[in-house]
Design an enzyme around this catalytic site. Structure first.
Site, PDB file in Angstrom:
ATOM      1  N   GLU A   1      10.863  -4.941   4.800  1.00 35.40           N
ATOM      2  CA  GLU A   1       9.773  -4.165   5.391  1.00 35.40           C
ATOM      3  C   GLU A   1       8.447  -4.919   5.262  1.00 35.40           C
ATOM      4  OE1 GLU A   1       9.243  -0.836   6.944  1.00 35.40           O
ATOM      5  OE2 GLU A   1      11.217  -1.518   7.628  1.00 35.40           O
TER       6      GLU A   1
ATOM      7  N   ASN B   1       0.827  -1.206   0.000  1.00 34.76           N
ATOM      8  CA  ASN B   1       0.000   0.000   0.000  1.00 34.76           C
ATOM      9  C   ASN B   1       0.864   1.259   0.000  1.00 34.76           C
ATOM     10  OD1 ASN B   1      -2.486   1.353   0.178  1.00 34.76           O
ATOM     11  ND2 ASN B   1      -2.453   1.388   2.410  1.00 34.76           N
TER      12      ASN B   1
ATOM     13  N   ASP C   1       5.809  -5.041   2.246  1.00 38.69           N
ATOM     14  CA  ASP C   1       4.591  -4.472   2.801  1.00 38.69           C
ATOM     15  C   ASP C   1       3.473  -5.528   2.736  1.00 38.69           C
ATOM     16  OD1 ASP C   1       3.459  -1.631   3.653  1.00 38.69           O
ATOM     17  OD2 ASP C   1       2.014  -2.386   2.187  1.00 38.69           O
ATOM     18  N   TRP C   2       2.259  -5.167   2.331  1.00 42.49           N
ATOM     19  CA  TRP C   2       1.168  -6.136   2.302  1.00 42.49           C
ATOM     20  C   TRP C   2       1.384  -7.239   1.281  1.00 42.49           C
ATOM     21  CZ3 TRP C   2      -2.037  -7.028   6.015  1.00 42.49           C
ATOM     22  CH2 TRP C   2      -2.313  -6.012   6.944  1.00 42.49           C
TER      23      TRP C   2
ATOM     24  N   HIS D   1      10.591   3.012   4.693  1.00 47.78           N
ATOM     25  CA  HIS D   1       9.718   1.878   4.361  1.00 47.78           C
ATOM     26  C   HIS D   1       9.811   1.463   2.891  1.00 47.78           C
ATOM     27  CE1 HIS D   1       6.469  -0.953   4.730  1.00 47.78           C
ATOM     28  NE2 HIS D   1       5.765  -0.324   3.804  1.00 47.78           N
TER      29      HIS D   1
END
Length: 304
Positions: free
Chosen positions: A137, A46, A113-114, A279
């Site tokens: 991350e 995201n 991330d996701w 990130h």
């Protein structure tokens, strides 16, 4: 950690997107490189898209077929009216995409991330087809907000307020306009920001951006996401599948202290410290990431 003069980080997206019908919508994806019995799949989070991997993939595509989908609701993939865009929904579309595009091939997953939550879950359920795991991350369970850097917790807690969160993420588009550029060390160019803004110009299109912060597994909630992440983390620490683990300083989810603890527990893992980063490490260190993956990749394929 890389040294020497900084390398250029082009804003251009050098790929032609493909599209494939998936469930009741379509998934857009990059598909380049050698076509063999194995492929490397890059999964974003995201509010990004395959654009995040634009300067990583060229380093890898001479070694492997490289596939980078846009998650449903992101990038050039379809928007689904009425879809809640929960993690479970994202998983259904990703599973169907991989079934359609890579029905039998072995896969190396490159996760962020996701994309990590979706990719690790898929890998745990298809471990016989996974020959390598690369991650940075990535989503981990948090016992409380206290595990996050204070500024991260201060920014993200309002996102989970039913009214304020929608004002910030849907009406004001804060995740794209503030969180994304604020989580990169260098300043993103206007061309780069335009790429990231494009899928979410209409407030109605920002539902998936709002949903993901409300899915972060904290203190057991949401229960289904918490259980999913607990399962794949336990599996990740047990599996001997070759792994490549990138981290930065200070990081956001994965701090140097967290990375050190994980390196002590992960098996068959090569750890790479990239240097300064937050990130979206692909926007600060794409070439180092790409070269490290390309160098490591044959090692993972040789252990099929």
């Amino acid at each position: 950690m890389t040294t020497g003069p900084p390398e250029l980080i082009p804003a251009d997206f050098p790929f032609t997107m493909r599209r494939i019908q998936v469930l009741d919508s379509h998934i857009a994806y990059v598909d380049v490189g050698n076509s063999t019995a194995s492929a490397t799949v890059f999964l974003h989070g995201n509010p990004t898209s395959s654009y995040l991997w634009r300067n990583v993939i060229p380093h890898v595509s001479s070694k492997s077929r490289c596939i980078a989908p846009d998650l449903i609701g992101f990038g050039d993939s379809g928007k689904v009216p009425g879809l809640a865009y929960r993690v479970a929904d994202q998983q259904r579309y990703l599973d169907a995409f991989l079934d359609a595009v890579l029905p039998t091939e072995t896969i190396t997953l490159v996760l962020h991330d996701w994309g990590s939550a979706l990719g690790f879950d898929w890998a745990r359920r298809h471990q016989g087809r996974v020959v390598g795991l690369c991650f940075m991350e990535f989503v981990v369970p948090a016992d409380s907000w206290d595990v996050f850097p204070p500024e991260v917790a201060a920014n993200f807690r309002p996102f989970r307020d039913p009214k304020l969160g929608r004002q910030l993420l849907i009406d004001q588009n804060i995740f794209v306009e503030k969180v994304l550029p604020g989580s990169v060390i260098r300043k993103l160019t206007e061309v780069e920001m335009a790429h990231y803004r494009q899928p979410f110009l209409d407030p109605a299109s920002r539902e998936p951006v709002w949903r993901f912060p409300n899915e972060i597994p904290i203190a057991g909630e949401p229960a289904d996401v918490w259980d999913k992440v607990q399962l794949y983390m336990a599996w990740l620490f047990e599996t001997n599948i070759p792994k490549l683990f990138f981290w930065v300083s200070p990081g956001v989810i994965i701090t140097p202290d967290t990375a050190e603890k994980f390196m002590q527990k992960l098996r068959n893992t090569r750890g790479v410290y990239l240097g300064a980063g937050r990130h979206y490490v692909q926007e600060d260190h794409p070439h180092a990431i790409g070269r490290e993956i390309a160098q490591w990749l044959p090692e993972s394929l040789n252990q099929e």
